[in-house]
Write a protein that holds these residues in place. Structure first.
Motif, PDB file in Angstrom:
ATOM      1  N   ILE A 143      44.141 -49.515 -50.649  1.00 16.41           N
ATOM      2  CA  ILE A 143      44.218 -48.201 -51.279  1.00 16.41           C
ATOM      3  C   ILE A 143      43.786 -47.168 -50.255  1.00 16.41           C
ATOM      4  N   SER A 144      44.711 -46.294 -49.878  1.00 14.33           N
ATOM      5  CA  SER A 144      44.456 -45.317 -48.830  1.00 14.33           C
ATOM      6  C   SER A 144      44.166 -43.961 -49.453  1.00 14.33           C
ATOM      7  N   VAL A 145      42.882 -43.571 -49.451  1.00 17.45           N
ATOM      8  CA  VAL A 145      42.471 -42.324 -50.111  1.00 17.45           C
ATOM      9  C   VAL A 145      41.562 -41.483 -49.214  1.00 17.45           C
ATOM     10  N   LEU A 191      48.702 -48.696 -52.189  1.00 15.01           N
ATOM     11  CA  LEU A 191      48.647 -47.539 -53.078  1.00 15.01           C
ATOM     12  C   LEU A 191      48.063 -46.388 -52.259  1.00 15.01           C
ATOM     13  N   ALA A 192      48.743 -45.240 -52.209  1.00 15.76           N
ATOM     14  CA  ALA A 192      48.261 -44.152 -51.357  1.00 15.76           C
ATOM     15  C   ALA A 192      48.155 -42.842 -52.116  1.00 15.76           C
ATOM     16  N   ARG A 193      47.257 -41.998 -51.680  1.00 15.58           N
ATOM     17  CA  ARG A 193      47.046 -40.692 -52.268  1.00 15.58           C
ATOM     18  C   ARG A 193      47.843 -39.650 -51.493  1.00 15.58           C
ATOM     19  N   SER A 194      48.510 -38.754 -52.205  1.00 14.14           N
ATOM     20  CA  SER A 194      49.235 -37.662 -51.556  1.00 14.14           C
ATOM     21  C   SER A 194      48.589 -36.334 -51.915  1.00 14.14           C
ATOM     22  N   MET A 240      44.472 -43.867 -60.077  1.00 13.33           N
ATOM     23  CA  MET A 240      44.692 -44.836 -58.993  1.00 13.33           C
ATOM     24  C   MET A 240      44.014 -46.169 -59.305  1.00 13.33           C
ATOM     25  N   ILE A 294      45.961 -50.198 -60.403  1.00  9.78           N
ATOM     26  CA  ILE A 294      45.673 -51.573 -59.966  1.00  9.78           C
ATOM     27  C   ILE A 294      45.201 -52.417 -61.149  1.00  9.78           C
TER      28      ILE A 294
END
Ligand SMILES: [Ca+2]
Ligand SMILES: [Ca+2]
Lengths: 240, 240
Positions: free
Chosen positions: A69-71, A95-98, B126, B130
């Motif tokens: 998870i990239s946040v 899962l990534a945050r934009s 987020m 998951i």
């Protein structure tokens, strides 16, 4: 498999809290020394380093991880982390945050499976708070851990379940537990909404259920039981 | 009454889109000349000015407005707008956006009725992506306008409805429309979850319903009809 959470800002900290409550195994990657102090206080497993480096992600166990998870705060860095992670493990769920408009596409192109934009979700939530305030309250209660009156959950039907082949009415689920089945994600991937009482259950279907946490727990036990279907039928017959 | 939307950033623009689709009357207050150009293109009703000024809010009709939504970028300005708006209209519904941690309390203290933090919602979303991916898909489909298979809506029972005094089973709602009633916000303010079939309906109760948009529309017509309850009963009797 475990999860790797890159970045312990406001969003990262919130994800850790939810994962720890489940519990779900995870390791945090964070580079900021001040934030690392906070991580140590919360007693989460963490690794100090830059998540854009192969070496750091390898140390975090990316080869065997289930998801990442990239946040971190910057979109550029989230894209870079996604690209690095995808290169190291092609099967990883990312899962990534934009943040800014337009970064969704770049994150997907870099290899993210799902992208969440807090701005889009926040805007939509604010509009709904005016348009459908009671629906929003209902969903907040159903998805929030702190409200024990109601929960929405998903339950997978294992191949060993005694209820395979039964339909929703014959299973006795509603009568035995009081839980409402509002959807079934079929093993094929198709989602059935408001399933009718004659809908049959198959192995690996996922039930989307609405009810009290204790009732949902009871339903989970039933679904995972091999002989409960027969027990319920025998019991019902004896009382007729 | 109309709504005043202060700030046409990413979140403000999204709220305008949802309000215009409903449609719900609104006016945007924005000061940035570049953003004002975009507003003119979208042909939304707007006012150029600073929402922290009494004069601007008075011009936007705050004395007669139903609600105000404060979604400028800075927390400090959102607090100031909330304080100004509350001073001009004590009955106004005020919804405000919070960015940094700790501003929620200040916005409430300034007079906001509800505060939404995109960071908190984004982080929670987020984690859920998951923990409960199928539940999240279900909720996105039920709350999103673009998915026509399923909608979650709220329907108020007017004092003139023919169904007042009926219970959920005798109303025939499920049989006639296929819609599931997952909750009832009672006129008293109490929320009943997964209401049982013998639950009675009272004037000004709000039904929380799940179903296809066309089915929900049919249920809305039934609920708002004075003589439909009798028609359904007579029709059912004739077929017995
Ligand atoms: Ca809950
Ligand atoms: Ca929908």
């Amino acid at each position: 498999g475990h999860y790797i959470i890159c970045g312990f800002g406001r969003i990262g900290a919130l994800i850790c809290k939810e994962f720890a409550a489940k519990p779900l195994p995870f390791v945090v990657v964070e580079n900021d020394p001040l934030v690392v102090d906070k991580l140590a206080q919360d007693s989460y497993l963490f690794l100090r380093g830059n998540a854009t480096d192969d070496e750091t992600l390898l140390k975090a166990g990316i080869k065997k991880a289930k998801g990442l998870i990239s946040v971190v705060t910057s979109d550029t860095e989230n894209v870079y982390i996604t690209l690095t992670a995808r290169g190291l493990n092609p099967d990883l769920y990312i899962l990534a945050r934009s943040g800014e408009e337009g970064s969704e596409i770049k994150l997907k192109r870099a290899g993210a499976n799902k992208v969440v934009s807090p701005y889009l979700i926040g805007g939509s939530r604010m509009a709904q708070a005016i348009l459908r305030p009671n629906v929003m309250d209902f969903i907040e209660i159903a998805t929030g851990r702190e409200h024990l009156e109601l929960q929405i959950e998903e339950i997978v039907i294992p191949a060993t379940s005694g209820f395979i082949g039964e339909n929703l009415a014959s299973s006795g689920f509603r009568r035995e537990t009081g839980v409402i089945i509002v959807g079934i994600k079929k093993a094929s991937g198709k989602m059935v909404f408001n399933p009718e009482s004659h809908t049959h259950m198959e192995a690996h279907d996922t039930l989307i259920v609405l009810g009290q946490p204790t009732a949902i727990f009871k339903l989970e036990e039933l679904v995972n039981c091999g002989k409960c279907a027969d027990d319920i039928k025998r019991h019902r017959k004896n009382h007729e």
